[in-house]
Scaffold this motif. Structure first.
Motif, PDB file in Angstrom:
ATOM      1  N   LEU A  12      43.394  32.929  48.178  1.00  0.00           N
ATOM      2  CA  LEU A  12      43.208  34.223  48.811  1.00  0.00           C
ATOM      3  C   LEU A  12      44.070  35.295  48.164  1.00  0.00           C
ATOM      4  O   LEU A  12      43.625  36.418  47.937  1.00  0.00           O
ATOM      5  CB  LEU A  12      43.550  34.126  50.308  1.00  0.00           C
ATOM      6  N   ALA A  13      45.293  34.932  47.811  1.00  0.00           N
ATOM      7  CA  ALA A  13      46.172  35.893  47.149  1.00  0.00           C
ATOM      8  C   ALA A  13      45.611  36.308  45.808  1.00  0.00           C
ATOM      9  O   ALA A  13      45.628  37.482  45.422  1.00  0.00           O
ATOM     10  CB  ALA A  13      47.573  35.293  46.973  1.00  0.00           C
ATOM     11  N   ALA A  14      45.080  35.323  45.075  1.00  0.00           N
ATOM     12  CA  ALA A  14      44.493  35.628  43.771  1.00  0.00           C
ATOM     13  C   ALA A  14      43.280  36.521  43.925  1.00  0.00           C
ATOM     14  O   ALA A  14      43.049  37.438  43.146  1.00  0.00           O
ATOM     15  CB  ALA A  14      44.112  34.332  43.052  1.00  0.00           C
ATOM     16  N   SER A  15      42.476  36.269  44.988  1.00  0.00           N
ATOM     17  CA  SER A  15      41.277  37.063  45.211  1.00  0.00           C
ATOM     18  C   SER A  15      41.639  38.519  45.464  1.00  0.00           C
ATOM     19  O   SER A  15      41.011  39.437  44.941  1.00  0.00           O
ATOM     20  CB  SER A  15      40.495  36.509  46.405  1.00  0.00           C
ATOM     21  N   VAL A  16      42.677  38.727  46.291  1.00  0.00           N
ATOM     22  CA  VAL A  16      43.073  40.083  46.636  1.00  0.00           C
ATOM     23  C   VAL A  16      43.631  40.803  45.416  1.00  0.00           C
ATOM     24  O   VAL A  16      43.301  41.949  45.128  1.00  0.00           O
ATOM     25  CB  VAL A  16      44.106  40.053  47.787  1.00  0.00           C
ATOM     26  N   SER A  17      44.478  40.118  44.643  1.00  0.00           N
ATOM     27  CA  SER A  17      45.148  40.760  43.527  1.00  0.00           C
ATOM     28  C   SER A  17      44.228  41.007  42.353  1.00  0.00           C
ATOM     29  O   SER A  17      44.516  41.816  41.488  1.00  0.00           O
ATOM     30  CB  SER A  17      46.341  39.910  43.063  1.00  0.00           C
ATOM     31  N   ALA A  18      43.072  40.324  42.310  1.00  0.00           N
ATOM     32  CA  ALA A  18      42.211  40.389  41.137  1.00  0.00           C
ATOM     33  C   ALA A  18      41.185  41.508  41.204  1.00  0.00           C
ATOM     34  O   ALA A  18      40.469  41.727  40.254  1.00  0.00           O
ATOM     35  CB  ALA A  18      41.489  39.050  40.960  1.00  0.00           C
ATOM     36  N   GLU A  19      41.079  42.229  42.320  1.00  0.00           N
ATOM     37  CA  GLU A  19      40.007  43.193  42.486  1.00  0.00           C
ATOM     38  C   GLU A  19      39.993  44.238  41.380  1.00  0.00           C
ATOM     39  O   GLU A  19      41.038  44.692  40.915  1.00  0.00           O
ATOM     40  CB  GLU A  19      40.126  43.872  43.851  1.00  0.00           C
ATOM     41  N   CYS A  20      38.777  44.607  40.949  1.00  0.00           N
ATOM     42  CA  CYS A  20      38.627  45.631  39.923  1.00  0.00           C
ATOM     43  C   CYS A  20      37.316  46.364  40.159  1.00  0.00           C
ATOM     44  O   CYS A  20      36.527  45.987  41.027  1.00  0.00           O
ATOM     45  CB  CYS A  20      38.671  45.009  38.534  1.00  0.00           C
ATOM     46  N   SER A  21      37.060  47.411  39.398  1.00  0.00           N
ATOM     47  CA  SER A  21      35.906  48.259  39.669  1.00  0.00           C
ATOM     48  C   SER A  21      34.629  47.687  39.080  1.00  0.00           C
ATOM     49  O   SER A  21      34.641  47.015  38.045  1.00  0.00           O
ATOM     50  CB  SER A  21      36.144  49.662  39.119  1.00  0.00           C
ATOM     51  N   ARG A  22      33.516  48.014  39.728  1.00  0.00           N
ATOM     52  CA  ARG A  22      32.210  47.586  39.235  1.00  0.00           C
ATOM     53  C   ARG A  22      31.897  48.264  37.902  1.00  0.00           C
ATOM     54  O   ARG A  22      31.294  47.662  37.015  1.00  0.00           O
ATOM     55  CB  ARG A  22      31.145  47.914  40.278  1.00  0.00           C
ATOM     56  N   ALA A  23      32.325  49.511  37.756  1.00  0.00           N
ATOM     57  CA  ALA A  23      32.081  50.231  36.507  1.00  0.00           C
ATOM     58  C   ALA A  23      32.767  49.541  35.336  1.00  0.00           C
ATOM     59  O   ALA A  23      32.185  49.419  34.246  1.00  0.00           O
ATOM     60  CB  ALA A  23      32.572  51.668  36.641  1.00  0.00           C
ATOM     61  N   LEU A  24      33.982  49.078  35.545  1.00  0.00           N
ATOM     62  CA  LEU A  24      34.703  48.351  34.495  1.00  0.00           C
ATOM     63  C   LEU A  24      33.954  47.082  34.100  1.00  0.00           C
ATOM     64  O   LEU A  24      33.773  46.799  32.910  1.00  0.00           O
ATOM     65  CB  LEU A  24      36.110  47.992  34.990  1.00  0.00           C
ATOM     66  N   LEU A  25      33.499  46.327  35.093  1.00  0.00           N
ATOM     67  CA  LEU A  25      32.800  45.074  34.817  1.00  0.00           C
ATOM     68  C   LEU A  25      31.464  45.318  34.124  1.00  0.00           C
ATOM     69  O   LEU A  25      31.097  44.600  33.190  1.00  0.00           O
ATOM     70  CB  LEU A  25      32.593  44.298  36.115  1.00  0.00           C
ATOM     71  N   ARG A  26      30.750  46.325  34.572  1.00  0.00           N
ATOM     72  CA  ARG A  26      29.468  46.648  33.937  1.00  0.00           C
ATOM     73  C   ARG A  26      29.650  47.051  32.478  1.00  0.00           C
ATOM     74  O   ARG A  26      28.870  46.649  31.607  1.00  0.00           O
ATOM     75  CB  ARG A  26      28.777  47.781  34.704  1.00  0.00           C
ATOM     76  N   ASP A  27      30.670  47.850  32.221  1.00  0.00           N
ATOM     77  CA  ASP A  27      30.935  48.264  30.840  1.00  0.00           C
ATOM     78  C   ASP A  27      31.219  47.046  29.965  1.00  0.00           C
ATOM     79  O   ASP A  27      30.749  46.956  28.824  1.00  0.00           O
ATOM     80  CB  ASP A  27      32.122  49.233  30.807  1.00  0.00           C
TER      81      ASP A  27
END
Length: 288
Positions: A12-27
């Motif tokens: 759960l800690a890893a999940s919370v800390s790993a969040e990033c933007s959809r735009a970044l992932l799409r790029d």
């Protein structure tokens, strides 16, 4: 079952800390598709300097891998997990000089791709037929789910997990949809267009898959699960084979399943028209 609470907390800690933007992932997925099309890794600017790269779970220098080869792509589909900061991309190259169907999972740290895990399938891999894969995939609807009909990531993940839990426990209830269709290597379970539930065919009953890794996209209603599939290649016994299952979930029910499975030896030691189970073999009809 000891350590289950600490491990859950860490996840759960890893999940919370790993969040990033959809735009970044799409790029990043767009860069990946472009780099694979051209064979020009240098154009893949999102790569970290400390990149870990594998093909079919074998470490490899990215400069000598399939990504260094220009491949004419017929279709690509990407999903983006903003919670785990991860992506999955399916590439179909049916009309290339060397046909491929490739699945690639990417993980990010500090906005850079630090892990690439590709399952690269071609002639000799499980039920491989890139022309069939392209044909059936092109007939399906993988559009984003309308916002008011989207399932939670927990529901989407649970659907994929139930499918694999059923492999070792026949009492597990899998949320099959009607219709439901499964695409494996190029073989399709609803090739006659019956519109019925044809996903529940050839499912093992005493197999435990290993090392599940997830990419979940709520907007697309999709979970892709990377895992080890023991017994898939009978020439190597119960050694787990690199495998990806991508599930499209609509209103809590499984609508589509796309699988990619790598073999050690051609055909995984099976006749190319047979789905393996530990107790029986179920033959598919292929009309392509």
């Amino acid at each position: 079952m000891f350590q289950s609470i600490p491990l859950t907390c860490l996840w759960l800690a890893a999940s919370v800390s790993a969040e990033c933007s959809r735009a970044l992932l799409r790029d990043a997925t767009e860069q990946y598709v472009s780099a694979q099309s051209s064979g020009q890794i240098a154009t893949f600017k999102a790569l970290a300097t400390n990149l870990s790269y594998t093909e079919n779970e074998k470490p490899l220098d990215i400069k000598t891998g399939v990504l260094s080869q220009p491949i004419k792509l017929d279709q690509n589909l990407s999903i983006h997990d903003t919670t785990l900061c991860a992506t999955f991309t399916q590439l179909i190259a049916a009309n290339a000089e060397h046909p491929y169907v490739i699945g690639t999972r990417m993980l990010f740290t500090d906005d850079k791709v630090t892990t690439i895990e590709s399952i690269v399938t071609d002639q000799g891999d499980w039920l491989f037929n890139a022309t069939g894969y392209l044909h059936w995939a092109s007939l399906e609807n993988w559009d984003p789910i309308p916002e008011d009909k989207r399932d939670s990531r927990e529901v989407i993940k649970a659907a994929g997990d139930a499918y694999f839990d059923r492999f070792k426990n026949t009492s597990v209830s899998v949320p099959w949809g009607t219709p439901c269709a499964r695409l494996e290597g190029g073989a399709y379970t609803d090739n006659n267009g019956t519109g019925g539930n044809t996903c529940n065919l050839g499912v093992p009953s005493n197999t435990t898959v290993t090392n599940r890794r997830y990419v979940i996209d709520e907007e697309m209603g999709v979970v892709d699960i990377y895992l080890g599939f023991p017994g898939l290649d009978r020439t190597v016994g119960d050694e787990p084979m690199p495998d990806s299952h991508m599930f499209r979930v609509e209103e809590g029910k499984i609508r589509y399943i796309h699988t990619l499975s790598s073999c050690v030896n051609p055909g995984c030691g099976f006749n190319s028209t047979i789905i393996p189970t530990r107790r029986r073999q179920i033959r598919l009809t292929r009309n392509f």
